[in-house]
Design an enzyme around this catalytic site. Structure first.
Site, short mmCIF file in Angstrom:
data_model
loop_
_atom_site.label_atom_id
_atom_site.label_comp_id
_atom_site.label_asym_id
_atom_site.label_seq_id
_atom_site.Cartn_x
_atom_site.Cartn_y
_atom_site.Cartn_z
N ARG A 49 40.22 62.57 27.06
CA ARG A 49 38.77 62.76 27.61
C ARG A 49 37.43 62.36 26.99
NH1 ARG A 49 41.73 67.75 28.26
NH2 ARG A 49 42.74 67.65 30.51
N ARG A 63 16.42 53.86 38.87
CA ARG A 63 17.29 52.81 38.19
C ARG A 63 17.83 52.07 39.05
NH1 ARG A 63 22.00 54.42 33.46
NH2 ARG A 63 22.43 52.22 33.21
N ASN A 107 19.07 46.97 40.01
CA ASN A 107 20.15 46.04 40.78
C ASN A 107 19.31 45.14 41.59
OD1 ASN A 107 22.45 47.72 40.18
ND2 ASN A 107 21.26 49.38 41.00
N HIS A 114 21.26 41.89 42.75
CA HIS A 114 22.78 42.25 42.57
C HIS A 114 23.69 42.53 43.95
CE1 HIS A 114 21.41 42.32 38.59
NE2 HIS A 114 22.59 42.79 38.05
N HIS A 160 28.04 36.02 35.66
CA HIS A 160 27.40 37.04 36.30
C HIS A 160 25.94 36.59 36.49
CE1 HIS A 160 26.00 40.98 37.43
NE2 HIS A 160 25.05 41.00 36.28
#
Ligand code: GLY
Length: 355
Positions: free
Chosen positions: A114, A230, A234, A237, A258
């Site tokens: 966890r 945020r 991207n 992307h 990438h």
């Protein structure tokens, strides 16, 4: 100097070593696991271990290098190794590598028993300016990029550009795509600086890295869980990831780095920005020229368009069946959640192919 990215402090060069030593003294992990891949095992591990001052047991875990290993099977192998080597909840994982290692290692640590603490030591430009900062970690699902993961901040991120001396030129370029993205979404001055690379010294590179991290950190700080601003990180992307996924599994295509896919995605996104958001045409031309000079043209064909558009349905920014793009009104002025009709997508891909 430390820059705070949400909760994770970022330390540079030798200050990072001192901070890591302090951290180990105060948090006293039971065992330190250093995750490397085959490349960073050879090129970076010795440098890192020489700087690490501790008497705590260190175990090195090695994974295969490459995006094709960023999957749950690799995670299972590492979870089993952690278990066999006696990892407990006070163990620490240090991810020494590029974006695949920091993304996957962060996910392994965040889910083992966890969650155990982890630290990122990025060794590629891409991981320094993007992947290792902001707490996003995870793995691919088949050919679909980063579909499984969590946002969980590392304890700290240690940036040291000496690791870049062994990085191949194409990997440097791949990281540069994220540097340029930060310019496009946040600062025209930074875009200009980053595209004027003729006389780039190591000091310039350090400045470029720090500024890029500052841009990213300030965005993450405002919106750590990607509800709004945020999403601007991207840029390029949405199409870029779809193209990267498609090339990853198509035997007739060369697997893209990438940044190579994202550079193509940014040309397309800037064309969409021009068509849909009034982005200035002269800047579209300039950005296209600069990105085409810096990145090899990818082998996208008209017959690939439909498959790429189909893959957009897996984009993580989608909601309620809508594909949400990040576009620009101008350099440094991003707009999120823009709906783009299919004919504009085709036009944007055509624009990329023909320019
Ligand atoms: N790489 C984009 C983000 O961290 O949000």
């Amino acid at each position: 100097m430390a820059v705070i990215a949400s909760q994770a402090p970022i330390f540079y060069a030798e200050i990072g070593c001192a901070e890591l030593s302090n951290y180990l003294r105060t948090s006293k992990p039971s065992i330190i696991f250093v995750l490397v891949d085959t490349n960073t095992h050879n090129n970076c591990l010795n440098i890192f271990l020489q700087q690490l001052e501790t008497t705590i047991t260190i175990e090195v875990i090695e994974m295969e290098a490459g995006e094709e290993h960023k999957n749950i099977e690799t995670c299972s192998g590492i979870w089993e190794t952690l278990s066999e080597l006696g990892a407990d909840r006070k163990s620490l994982m240090i991810n020494l590598g590029g974006g695949v290692v920091t993304d996957l290692g962060g996910f392994v640590a965040s889910t083992f028993k966890r969650g155990i603490d982890y630290i990122n030591v990025p060794t590629s430009l891409l991981a320094m300016v993007d992947a290792s900062v902001g707490g996003k970690c995870g793995v691919d699902l088949g050919n679909l990029k980063n579909q499984i993961g969590v946002i969980n901040q590392p304890q700290m991120v240690l940036i040291d550009s000496q690791y870049l001396t062994s990085l191949p030129a194409n990997e440097m370029r791949s990281g540069l795509a994220e540097v340029l993205k930060h310019g496009l979404i946040a600062s025209e001055t930074y875009w200009e600086k980053a595209t004027n690379l003729e006389a780039l010294t190591l000091e310039d590179l350090d400045d470029l890295i720090i500024e890029s991290i500052n841009i990213k950190s300030s965005i993450v700080q405002q919106d750590p869980t990607e509800q709004s601003i945020r999403k601007t990180l991207n840029y390029g992307h949405t199409l870029g990831h779809a193209i990267e996924s498609y090339f990853l599994t198509n035997p007739n295509k060369v697997t893209l780095l990438h940044g190579e896919a994202i550079a193509a995605g940014m040309v397309m996104a800037t064309h969409l920005s021009f068509k849909i958001c009034g982005f200035p045409e002269n800047k579209l031309r300039d950005i296209t020229k600069k990105l085409n000079e810096l990145f090899p043209k990818i082998d996208l064909l008209e017959e690939d368009y439909k498959i790429v558009i189909d893959l957009l349905k897996f984009d993580k920014k989608n909601s309620h069946g809508n594909i949400n793009f990040v576009l620009l009104k101008d350099i440094g002025e991003a707009k999120i959640d823009v709906n783009v009709p299919n004919d504009q997508l085709l036009e944007a891909m055509n624009y990329y192919l023909k320019n």
